[in-house]
Scaffold this active site. Structure first.
Site: not given
Ligand code: 4FN
Length: 249
Positions: A89, A116, A154, A169
């Protein structure tokens, strides 16, 4: 192109990559997806990949050592250098522009977090780029990895059939799609717009472009703000706006 995915849930990522256009791209050898489980690179009896967080609190953090070992094996699994991406995130938002740039690389590696997330020191030393698929809480990075595999897979040369390539396109000009209709012409839910039945290909193309511009203006105005419209597009959008305002009154 080769995509290596480091994940505690390799079966899930492999199954996501096995369906549809992207699954076919793999069968055609246009795309190679390999998964690596950090649990397989632990050395203790319990195959530990996480530990509690310094500073306290409830969550667990993915340990440096299993991930470092996994990434070392990944890097050595093919001669091309791997561009390592941590899905998180905290990353820059994934856009079609970034997808197109990634699709041109010979090789990327996707690191999926759980708990986390990953010890910051591993990220600082092993990761080239952090990307996010959007602002919502997920329980892991695997779905984000699946999104990248789909969007990038893709785009590999030969992955799409002719119809899909033509459609591609029209997406890549950054506008939303126009409405689509199939049979029947008349239905209790409504009728197909006349112009689409006219056989006038220029008029149809013009109508579709106008609908794309109009819907983008209505639903995603920020997408329009990001691009310069040519004179014809501006005229079409003005036409849409006038009709829209008239239809409201
Ligand atoms: N997420 C937010 C704030 C704090 C934590 C999170 C959250 C999965 C390992 C990361 C989430 C969203 C989009 C990876 C979210 C993404 C993830 C992603 C992701 C477990 C730690 C976690 C402010 C965005 C709501 C958990 C906001 N794109 N932590 O989701 O991996 O790629």
């Amino acid at each position: 192109m080769r995509i290596d995915v480091v994940t505690l849930f390799p079966d899930f990522v492999r199954e996501c990559a096995a369906v549809g256009v992207v699954g076919r791209a793999q069968q055609r050898k246009l795309l190679q997806v390999e998964t690596w489980n950090p649990r397989d690179y632990t050395t203790d009896r319990h195959r530990t990949v996480d530990s509690s967080s310094y500073g306290g609190g409830p969550g667990m953090v993915m340990l440096i050592e299993p991930l470092r070992k996994t990434l070392e094996v990944v890097r050595n699994a093919a001669p091309e250098p791997a561009h390592v991406i941590y899905l998180s995130p905290q990353g820059a938002r994934l856009t079609q522009g970034r997808v197109e740039a990634l699709a041109k690389l010979p090789r990327i590696a996707l690191l999926c977090g759980r708990y986390e997330g990953v010890d910051e020191r591993l990220l600082a030393h092993e990761v080239d780029e952090e990307l996010s698929i959007g602002d919502y809480v997920l329980s892991g990075g695997e779905l984000a990895a699946a999104v990248i595999i789909d969007a990038v897979g893709r785009l590999q040369d030969g992955a799409l059939n002719d119809a899909q390539s033509a459609e591609q396109d029209s997406f890549s000009d950054g506008l939303l799609d126009c409405p689509h209709y199939a049979k029947p012409v008349h239905d209790a839910l409504g009728s197909v717009p006349e112009v689409l039945l006219s056989g006038d290909h220029a008029a149809i193309a013009r109508w579709r472009h106008k609908q794309s511009l109009g819907r983008t203006w209505l639903r995603r105005p920020e997408l329009l703000a990001q691009r310069a419209l040519d004179a014809e597009s501006r005229a079409l959008l003005d036409e849409f706006r006038r009709e829209y305002v008239t239809a409201r009154n």
